[in-house]
Design an enzyme around this catalytic site. Structure first.
Site, mmCIF file in Angstrom:
data_model
loop_
_atom_site.group_PDB
_atom_site.id
_atom_site.type_symbol
_atom_site.label_atom_id
_atom_site.label_comp_id
_atom_site.label_asym_id
_atom_site.label_seq_id
_atom_site.Cartn_x
_atom_site.Cartn_y
_atom_site.Cartn_z
ATOM 1 N N THR A 137 36.455 52.815 49.174
ATOM 2 C CA THR A 137 37.168 51.600 49.582
ATOM 3 C C THR A 137 37.856 51.834 50.915
ATOM 4 O O THR A 137 38.127 52.976 51.293
ATOM 5 C CB THR A 137 38.257 51.229 48.563
ATOM 6 O OG1 THR A 137 39.155 52.332 48.467
ATOM 7 C CG2 THR A 137 37.679 50.935 47.212
ATOM 8 N N GLU B 137 35.398 47.664 44.289
ATOM 9 C CA GLU B 137 35.585 48.081 42.895
ATOM 10 C C GLU B 137 34.818 47.202 41.911
ATOM 11 O O GLU B 137 34.761 47.488 40.729
ATOM 12 C CB GLU B 137 37.080 48.049 42.534
ATOM 13 C CG GLU B 137 37.907 49.165 43.158
ATOM 14 C CD GLU B 137 38.461 48.813 44.526
ATOM 15 O OE1 GLU B 137 37.901 47.913 45.183
ATOM 16 O OE2 GLU B 137 39.441 49.442 44.955
ATOM 17 N N LYS C 129 57.463 36.393 51.908
ATOM 18 C CA LYS C 129 58.536 35.793 51.114
ATOM 19 C C LYS C 129 59.666 35.386 52.051
ATOM 20 O O LYS C 129 60.326 36.230 52.646
ATOM 21 C CB LYS C 129 59.043 36.770 50.061
ATOM 22 C CG LYS C 129 59.905 36.063 49.032
ATOM 23 C CD LYS C 129 60.028 36.870 47.765
ATOM 24 C CE LYS C 129 60.428 35.969 46.604
ATOM 25 N NZ LYS C 129 60.635 36.694 45.382
ATOM 26 N N TRP D 183 57.382 31.648 48.612
ATOM 27 C CA TRP D 183 56.210 32.375 49.083
ATOM 28 C C TRP D 183 55.435 31.555 50.110
ATOM 29 O O TRP D 183 55.204 30.362 49.925
ATOM 30 C CB TRP D 183 55.275 32.697 47.914
ATOM 31 C CG TRP D 183 55.864 33.691 46.956
ATOM 32 C CD1 TRP D 183 56.361 33.422 45.711
ATOM 33 C CD2 TRP D 183 56.014 35.089 47.154
ATOM 34 N NE1 TRP D 183 56.819 34.572 45.121
ATOM 35 C CE2 TRP D 183 56.617 35.623 45.987
ATOM 36 C CE3 TRP D 183 55.721 35.970 48.204
ATOM 37 C CZ2 TRP D 183 56.920 36.963 45.836
ATOM 38 C CZ3 TRP D 183 56.021 37.314 48.047
ATOM 39 C CH2 TRP D 183 56.609 37.801 46.896
HETATM 40 P P1 AMP Z 1 36.661 45.380 50.023
HETATM 41 O O1 AMP Z 1 36.731 46.229 48.833
HETATM 42 O O2 AMP Z 1 36.790 46.128 51.305
HETATM 43 O O3 AMP Z 1 35.435 44.522 50.006
HETATM 44 O O4 AMP Z 1 37.916 44.415 50.000
HETATM 45 C C1 AMP Z 1 38.182 43.593 48.888
HETATM 46 C C2 AMP Z 1 39.311 42.647 49.220
HETATM 47 O O5 AMP Z 1 38.922 41.751 50.282
HETATM 48 C C3 AMP Z 1 39.670 41.710 48.095
HETATM 49 O O6 AMP Z 1 40.506 42.331 47.139
HETATM 50 C C4 AMP Z 1 40.359 40.572 48.832
HETATM 51 O O7 AMP Z 1 41.698 40.901 49.148
HETATM 52 C C5 AMP Z 1 39.560 40.494 50.121
HETATM 53 N N1 AMP Z 1 38.552 39.422 50.032
HETATM 54 C C6 AMP Z 1 37.240 39.541 49.758
HETATM 55 N N2 AMP Z 1 36.633 38.335 49.787
HETATM 56 C C7 AMP Z 1 37.583 37.429 50.078
HETATM 57 C C8 AMP Z 1 37.610 35.999 50.228
HETATM 58 N N3 AMP Z 1 36.514 35.265 50.130
HETATM 59 N N4 AMP Z 1 38.792 35.413 50.485
HETATM 60 C C9 AMP Z 1 39.929 36.140 50.607
HETATM 61 N N5 AMP Z 1 39.978 37.475 50.488
HETATM 62 C C10 AMP Z 1 38.824 38.118 50.224
#
Ligand code: AMP
Length: 536
Positions: A185, A330, A438, A443
């Site tokens: 990640t 994940e 906040k 929020w």
């Molecule tokens: P990653 O593991 O690098 O793909 O990141 C995952 C995170 O990206 C998620 O937990 C979200 O916070 C963000 N994310 C992924 N898709 C979206 C989406 N369509 N809108 C908003 N946030 C997103």
């Protein structure tokens, strides 16, 4: 009483076997790193993956060994997906956009034994090789003709590496719970953490991805995954395409609008998927040149929330169906997709656009819920927000080399995202919990303010962060990139925002910058912005 059906394990090798047997003539087209377009079929891909598996065995690779890849989206990288996992080893995709120190950490943590490296990344590998004592050999993803002079130890061209294998090989029958692929990640805090996928989770995820309301993959699909093979397994596309018989078109190293447009047009691509930051210049390029690829009918976008203005441009100006998706490494990574129901299509345009900012609903295989700070379940009314938790057969349980379960006591994975869920189970991500602002006890969703800002004609990118404030605790500020040849002012942006946002939600400051700091997976690096602007 036990049922009496076969216990055939769900294995990644069975995906490529199926494609070779059933969709053997369907094409895979790649823009190569060397330059020319390469084309072959799923049967060819299957045969060469077998050769690769044999070559890995000959090198002494055994089940469970990790093999790193530093590659673009090309047919050779696809073969790595199948050859490595198929023979029982673990395909560990590395993101070449990471900082070299992070790459070193990840390769060493994973204990990669071989690194497969595209020509572009040979200098990167050379720069860090002395810090990677566990890597026994480097295989450069090219042929002997294009093999560069390199200081990498024990280096060999990919074509030479697999040339000695005669293809007389049977895929091993593995346990479907065995590790198959590894992806770290982005790790905004602490070290990156590895999500270790199993054969079973990957195959089930491939089924989920192929579903009509998800990516709708079938033999008539010609998909160009803009999303890299090194980012969360290209959102499962490289696994669901052989399952469903889709044609794949790989863009290789070129992500510029001209290269993508030419390839989509030449290969009649009808579907593509990627992060919003790639689509923004692409749409602008089509506007400037009037050359949207005629066959392109659907675009899936995720990784970060796309601005409604982008969705409107795709659908209204270019007739492309827009699907908004959410997921995380994940989760293999598919979580939800916003595919409209007939009643949503019938909504007045403005309401429909607002609805499309939702991240969508989970396919079979993913369950979602929201909880408050004490872990109590919250209603699915589309209004109350809480931490989004998920569970299902392709959701992580614990990280690689870390036995601590990451699940709640009752078995759900806390995503760290804050969301609402409506009565039809469409989720709406309000924010990453750490990005919510906040202010005065209320929020403010940074995503809402960003989306509204990007609806301003002269703003192409926007990021909103909270900065410490004595009176209100935190206040939002907006950092924006202006459209080419435009000169927006703070006043015009605030006036635009005031059309839909409450006064207290309006940013205190608007800063214009040439570009926003982007992370390795196409997300704005808000931590960097916070460091920079908190001090101002
Ligand atoms: P990653 O593991 O690098 O793909 O990141 C995952 C995170 O990206 C998620 O937990 C979200 O916070 C963000 N994310 C992924 N898709 C979206 C989406 N369509 N809108 C908003 N946030 C997103």
């Amino acid at each position: 009483m036990r049922g009496r059906m076969m216990q055939t394990p769900l294995l990644i090798s069975s995906l490529i076997e199926h494609a070779g047997r059933v969709y053997g003539t369907q094409e895979i087209v790649s823009r190569t790193v060397e330059g020319p377009i390469h084309r072959y079929t799923w049967l060819d891909a299957r045969n060469r993956s077998i050769q690769l598996a044999q070559a890995l065995g000959a090198h002494g690779i055994t089940a469970g060994d990790r093999i790193g890849t530093l590659g673009w989206n090309t047919y050779r990288h696809l073969e790595l997906y199948y050859g490595i996992s198929g023979m029982g080893a673990v395909c560990h995709t590395l993101n070449p956009r990471l900082h070299p120190t992070e790459l070193v950490y990840i390769v060493n943590h994973a204990e990669d034994r071989i690194l497969f490296v595209d020509l572009t990344f040979v200098p990167l590998a050379e720069a860090v090789a002395d810090k990677l004592p566990g890597v026994e050999r480097y295989v450069v993803l090219t042929d002997s003709e294009n093999m560069p002079e390199t200081a990498l130890s024990n280096a060999i061209a990919y074509e030479d590496f697999i040339a000695g294998s005669d293809g007389d090989y049977e895929w091993p029958v593995l346990d479907e719970g065995d590790a198959a692929a590894l992806c770290y990640t982005s790790g905004t805090t602490g070290h990156p953490k590895g999500a270790l996928y199993t054969h079973r989770s990957t195959v089930l995820h491939a089924f989920g991805v192929a579903m009509p309301d998800v990516f709708n993959m079938r033999p008539s699909t010609c998909v160009l995954p803009i999303v890299p093979l090194f980012h969360a397994c290209s959102w499962g596309i490289a696994y669901s395409a052989p399952l469903a018989g889709a044609k794949i078109v790989f863009p290789g190293p070129r992500y510029d609008p001209e290269a993508l447009t030419d390839l989509m047009t030449a290969e009649s691509v009808n579907y593509c998927a990627g992060v919003p930051s790639v689509f923004i210049p692409l749409v602008q390029y089509w506007r400037d040149h009037g050359n949207k690829p005629p066959s392109l009918a659907m675009a899936v976008m995720g990784g970060t929330a796309p601005p409604p203005s982008l969705c409107a441009a795709l659908e209204e100006d270019f007739g492309i169906e827009f699907r908004h998706a959410w997921g995380m490494t994940e989760m293999s990574p598919l979580g939800t997709v916003n595919t409209l129901m007939p009643e949503h299509r019938a909504l007045p345009l403005e309401q429909r656009r607002i609805f499309q900012t939702k991240q969508g609903r989970p396919p079979f295989g993913v369950e979602v819920r929201i909880v408050d700070d004490d872990g109590n379940r919250l209603p699915h009314d589309g209004i109350v927000f809480g931490e989004l938790q998920v569970r299902g057969p392709w959701v992580i349980q614990s990280y690689f080399k870390d036995d601590e379960s990451r699940l709640t006591e009752d078995g759900w994975f806390p995503t760290g995202d804050v969301a609402t869920i409506d009565s039809q189970c469409y989720i709406h991500i309000t924010d990453r919990s750490k990005d919510l602002i906040k202010s005065g006890g209320e929020w403010i969703s940074s995503i809402d303010v960003e989306n509204t800002a990007m609806g301003h004609d002269d703003i192409v990118m926007a990021a909103v962060i909270g900065i410490p404030d004595e009176r209100w605790d935190e206040r939002p500020i907006l950092i924006a990139v202006a459209a080419p040849d435009s000169n927006p002012t703070k006043e015009s942006v605030l006036e635009h925002l005031a059309g839909t946002l409450a006064k207290w939600q309006l940013p205190d400051e608007v800063y214009f910058v040439d570009e926003l700091p982007m992370g390795a997976t196409g997300k704005v690096q808000k931590t960097k912005l916070r460091e920079q602007y908190a001090a101002e």
